[in-house]
Design a protein around this motif. Structure first.
Motif, PDB file in Angstrom:
ATOM      1  N   ARG A 344       0.829  -1.203   0.000  1.00 26.45           N
ATOM      2  CA  ARG A 344       0.000   0.000   0.000  1.00 26.45           C
ATOM      3  C   ARG A 344       0.872   1.266   0.000  1.00 26.45           C
ATOM      4  O   ARG A 344       0.564   2.252  -0.680  1.00 26.45           O
ATOM      5  CB  ARG A 344      -0.922  -0.017   1.219  1.00 26.45           C
ATOM      6  CG  ARG A 344      -1.975   1.085   1.205  1.00 26.45           C
ATOM      7  CD  ARG A 344      -2.799   1.030   2.481  1.00 26.45           C
ATOM      8  NE  ARG A 344      -3.480  -0.227   2.614  1.00 26.45           N
ATOM      9  CZ  ARG A 344      -4.643  -0.529   2.048  1.00 26.45           C
ATOM     10  NH1 ARG A 344      -5.226   0.375   1.268  1.00 26.45           N
ATOM     11  NH2 ARG A 344      -5.207  -1.694   2.244  1.00 26.45           N
ATOM     12  N   PRO A 349      -2.656  -0.495  -5.939  1.00 28.71           N
ATOM     13  CA  PRO A 349      -4.098  -0.468  -5.630  1.00 28.71           C
ATOM     14  C   PRO A 349      -4.566  -1.831  -5.117  1.00 28.71           C
ATOM     15  O   PRO A 349      -4.390  -2.858  -5.779  1.00 28.71           O
ATOM     16  CB  PRO A 349      -4.744  -0.115  -6.971  1.00 28.71           C
ATOM     17  CG  PRO A 349      -3.759  -0.567  -8.009  1.00 28.71           C
ATOM     18  CD  PRO A 349      -2.400  -0.397  -7.393  1.00 28.71           C
ATOM     19  N   LEU A 350      -5.164  -1.839  -3.947  1.00 32.37           N
ATOM     20  CA  LEU A 350      -5.613  -3.077  -3.310  1.00 32.37           C
ATOM     21  C   LEU A 350      -7.057  -2.932  -2.870  1.00 32.37           C
ATOM     22  O   LEU A 350      -7.499  -1.861  -2.423  1.00 32.37           O
ATOM     23  CB  LEU A 350      -4.732  -3.404  -2.098  1.00 32.37           C
ATOM     24  CG  LEU A 350      -3.250  -3.657  -2.350  1.00 32.37           C
ATOM     25  CD1 LEU A 350      -2.502  -3.773  -1.023  1.00 32.37           C
ATOM     26  CD2 LEU A 350      -3.051  -4.927  -3.182  1.00 32.37           C
ATOM     27  N   GLU A 351      -7.812  -4.013  -3.004  1.00 32.20           N
ATOM     28  CA  GLU A 351      -9.163  -4.112  -2.467  1.00 32.20           C
ATOM     29  C   GLU A 351      -9.196  -5.270  -1.489  1.00 32.20           C
ATOM     30  O   GLU A 351      -8.789  -6.386  -1.833  1.00 32.20           O
ATOM     31  CB  GLU A 351     -10.187  -4.328  -3.583  1.00 32.20           C
ATOM     32  CG  GLU A 351     -10.359  -3.139  -4.509  1.00 32.20           C
ATOM     33  CD  GLU A 351     -11.409  -3.405  -5.574  1.00 32.20           C
ATOM     34  OE1 GLU A 351     -11.910  -4.557  -5.639  1.00 32.20           O
ATOM     35  OE2 GLU A 351     -11.733  -2.471  -6.332  1.00 32.20           O
ATOM     36  N   LEU A 352      -9.674  -5.024  -0.278  1.00 34.86           N
ATOM     37  CA  LEU A 352      -9.650  -6.023   0.788  1.00 34.86           C
ATOM     38  C   LEU A 352     -11.061  -6.525   1.079  1.00 34.86           C
ATOM     39  O   LEU A 352     -12.022  -5.735   1.102  1.00 34.86           O
ATOM     40  CB  LEU A 352      -9.027  -5.446   2.063  1.00 34.86           C
ATOM     41  CG  LEU A 352      -7.607  -4.871   1.924  1.00 34.86           C
ATOM     42  CD1 LEU A 352      -7.091  -4.407   3.283  1.00 34.86           C
ATOM     43  CD2 LEU A 352      -6.677  -5.896   1.305  1.00 34.86           C
ATOM     44  N   ASP A 353     -11.163  -7.816   1.305  1.00 31.89           N
ATOM     45  CA  ASP A 353     -12.419  -8.445   1.730  1.00 31.89           C
ATOM     46  C   ASP A 353     -12.081  -9.355   2.910  1.00 31.89           C
ATOM     47  O   ASP A 353     -11.870 -10.565   2.756  1.00 31.89           O
ATOM     48  CB  ASP A 353     -13.034  -9.240   0.575  1.00 31.89           C
ATOM     49  CG  ASP A 353     -14.360  -9.878   0.953  1.00 31.89           C
ATOM     50  OD1 ASP A 353     -14.913  -9.517   2.015  1.00 31.89           O
ATOM     51  OD2 ASP A 353     -14.824 -10.770   0.208  1.00 31.89           O
ATOM     52  N   LYS A 386      -5.187  -1.714 -12.480  1.00 27.84           N
ATOM     53  CA  LYS A 386      -6.413  -2.192 -11.865  1.00 27.84           C
ATOM     54  C   LYS A 386      -6.093  -2.778 -10.495  1.00 27.84           C
ATOM     55  O   LYS A 386      -5.036  -3.389 -10.306  1.00 27.84           O
ATOM     56  CB  LYS A 386      -7.076  -3.254 -12.748  1.00 27.84           C
ATOM     57  CG  LYS A 386      -7.539  -2.703 -14.098  1.00 27.84           C
ATOM     58  CD  LYS A 386      -8.225  -3.770 -14.911  1.00 27.84           C
ATOM     59  CE  LYS A 386      -8.689  -3.202 -16.251  1.00 27.84           C
ATOM     60  NZ  LYS A 386      -9.369  -4.239 -17.073  1.00 27.84           N
ATOM     61  N   PRO A 387      -7.002  -2.625  -9.532  1.00 27.28           N
ATOM     62  CA  PRO A 387      -6.712  -3.083  -8.171  1.00 27.28           C
ATOM     63  C   PRO A 387      -6.657  -4.599  -8.075  1.00 27.28           C
ATOM     64  O   PRO A 387      -7.281  -5.329  -8.857  1.00 27.28           O
ATOM     65  CB  PRO A 387      -7.871  -2.507  -7.353  1.00 27.28           C
ATOM     66  CG  PRO A 387      -8.980  -2.332  -8.337  1.00 27.28           C
ATOM     67  CD  PRO A 387      -8.322  -1.980  -9.635  1.00 27.28           C
ATOM     68  N   THR A 389      -7.496  -7.756  -5.652  1.00 24.03           N
ATOM     69  CA  THR A 389      -8.426  -8.077  -4.569  1.00 24.03           C
ATOM     70  C   THR A 389      -7.830  -9.181  -3.706  1.00 24.03           C
ATOM     71  O   THR A 389      -7.429 -10.235  -4.221  1.00 24.03           O
ATOM     72  CB  THR A 389      -9.784  -8.530  -5.122  1.00 24.03           C
ATOM     73  OG1 THR A 389     -10.313  -7.490  -5.955  1.00 24.03           O
ATOM     74  CG2 THR A 389     -10.759  -8.818  -3.991  1.00 24.03           C
TER      75      THR A 389
END
Length: 475
Positions: A344, A349-353, A386-387, A389
């Protein structure tokens, strides 16, 4: 002169049935494939089934041989009994007073089951079955009573074994004597069946014991071979039993020892070479940064040096082999968040779930290295546009760590090949660097955790790399 069709595709009398003949082998193959699904797969049960079929076939053959040679003797004994009954009946009728003959016939029917009736031209008869035992019996009876003797299995409406006789050889009048069928039947057929079944069961039990002595060492060798294939050290195989199996076990033990020594030597060489290379790389990077060259050229050379250092790190990770430390409870959410923080800070670019908290028995350092390899692969092949995930979730008794990107993905036919070390998918992922060890290291880490790595296509394009860890394992 006869004419022939000039077009070979036109059917003739000779090739009209060719399609039917062509379909027959396909039908046979289909039946064979369907039968193969029902056959046992293991050597133990295949050999046992073969021995059982051979024993059953041998028992049936010996039964037929015994029956073939026993039937003439039995026919002579039965013929002697029938001839004795007929002769005694004839003698009793001849010597009995006429007024007592009726009572004699009644006594024979009541006490012995023997019935006597005069033969008439209008008698409705049913002949005996045309079998070898019956032919032998009737031939022997005619030899003792005369060629004029007739036989039937039904006289009018009465079933039995009917034999004709005459009071005097020159007397034209004939009589029928009926013997119950029970006297001609074998009373020890059930005993033969019981003893034959007992012998067959004993033979099958012996066959099972013999085959199990062969299959048990083979199963042990198969388990040990799977352990070698998964990178583990198998236990030493016993080198006893039959000579052939002892030779195979000895060769396997020797092979396993050689592989273990080669693996140890390889790990030492990789560790030594990688360690020796990192020191000059550090000096080289320092020299490049202090060289005063243009900033873009320094950045490119530093990036190449970092890539070389990363590859050396992969060699070190791969050379270490499977982790040996025990499993301990690991907080996955905390591990993933701490791992993603440097990415980060680099602007990835990161998307966290992620759930609030999730713990699983694992080895923290190897698991962290596996997740980092998946993220590095996603960045290398998908880029920074693009991020990426990253998610963690639990379902069906397992925990899954998923890294999904929007890169070119991996064709399903290439997934298994890319799990092996030093393999890359150049056509789909061009202009990339690396030694092809990233996924091999992840695969080894998951194998050590009794888990698995799934490489799946992502809806909308890209790749989903999923690490599946079993819950509740303490090994």
């Amino acid at each position: 002169m006869s004419s022939f069709p000039t077009n070979p595709s036109q059917p003739t009398a000779n090739n009209a049935h060719v399609p039917h003949r062509v379909r027959v082998p396909a039908l046979v193959r289909a039946c064979g494939q369907r039968l193969a699904r029902w056959l046992p797969r293991t050597l133990l049960w295949q050999t046992f089934l073969l021995i059982a079929l051979l024993l059953g076939f041998s028992l049936a053959i010996w039964s037929q041989i015994f029956r073939y040679f026993e039937e003439p003797t039995r026919a002579r004994d039965l013929a002697q009994m029938v001839a004795s009954v007929v002769n005694l009946t004839r003698t009793a009728l001849l010597n009995a007073e006429p007024r007592l003959r009726t009572e004699l016939l009644i006594d024979l029917a009541a006490l012995e089951g023997i019935r006597i009736y005069p033969a008439e031209a209008t008698d409705v008869l049913q002949p005996l079955p045309n079998t070898r035992p019956m032919r032998l019996l009737t031939r022997e009876i005619r030899r003792q009573l005369g060629d004029h003797t007739r036989f039937a299995m039904r006289w009018k409406a009465l079933d039995g074994f009917w034999v004709s006789f005459r009071l005097h050889p020159e007397d034209p009048d004939e009589y029928w004597v009926m013997l119950p069928r029970e006297r001609l039947q074998r009373h020890y057929a059930l005993e033969w069946l019981v003893w034959g079944s007992a012998a067959l069961v004993a033979a099958l039990l012996g066959a099972f014991l013999i085959v199990s002595r062969i299959s048990a060492p083979l199963r042990s060798l198969a388990r040990a071979a799977r352990m070698v294939g998964s990178g583990q050290s198998p236990p030493r195989q016993e080198e006893n039993g039959p000579a052939e199996l002892a030779v195979v076990s000895h060769a396997f033990n020797q092979m396993a020892g050689d592989l273990a020594r080669a693996d140890t030597d390889r790990a030492l060489i990789l560790a030594g070479v990688s360690h020796d290379l990192r020191t000059p790389l550090a000096r080289l990077r320092l020299g490049v940064e202090m060289s005063g060259a243009p900033e873009d050229e320094v950045a490119a050379m530093v990036a190449d040096i970092e890539e070389m250092d990363r590859i050396i790190g992969q060699f070190l990770d791969f050379g270490r082999g499977d982790p040996q430390e025990p499993l301990q409870p690991v907080e996955l959410v905390e591990l993933v968040v701490g791992l993603l923080e440097p990415y980060r800070l680099r602007g990835i670019p990161l998307e966290l779930d992620l759930p609030e908290s999730l713990s699983v028995p694992a080895r923290a350092l190897p698991l962290r290295r596996a997740v980092a390899n998946l993220i590095d692969n996603a960045i290398r092949y998908a880029g920074n546009e693009k991020p990426i995930t990253v998610g963690v979730h639990q379902s069906h008794g397992e925990v899954a760590i998923e890294v999904a990107d929007r890169g070119p993905g991996i064709p399903p036919l290439e997934v298994e090949r890319l799990r092996r070390p030093f393999t890359r998918l150049e056509d789909a992922r061009s202009n990339t660097k690396g030694a092809g060890l990233g996924l091999a290291i992840v695969e080894r880490v998951m194998r050590a955790h009794s888990g698995q790595l799934d490489l799946l296509p992502r809806e909308g394009g890209g790749l989903r790399a999923v690490l599946r860890l079993p819950v509740g394992r303490t090994r």
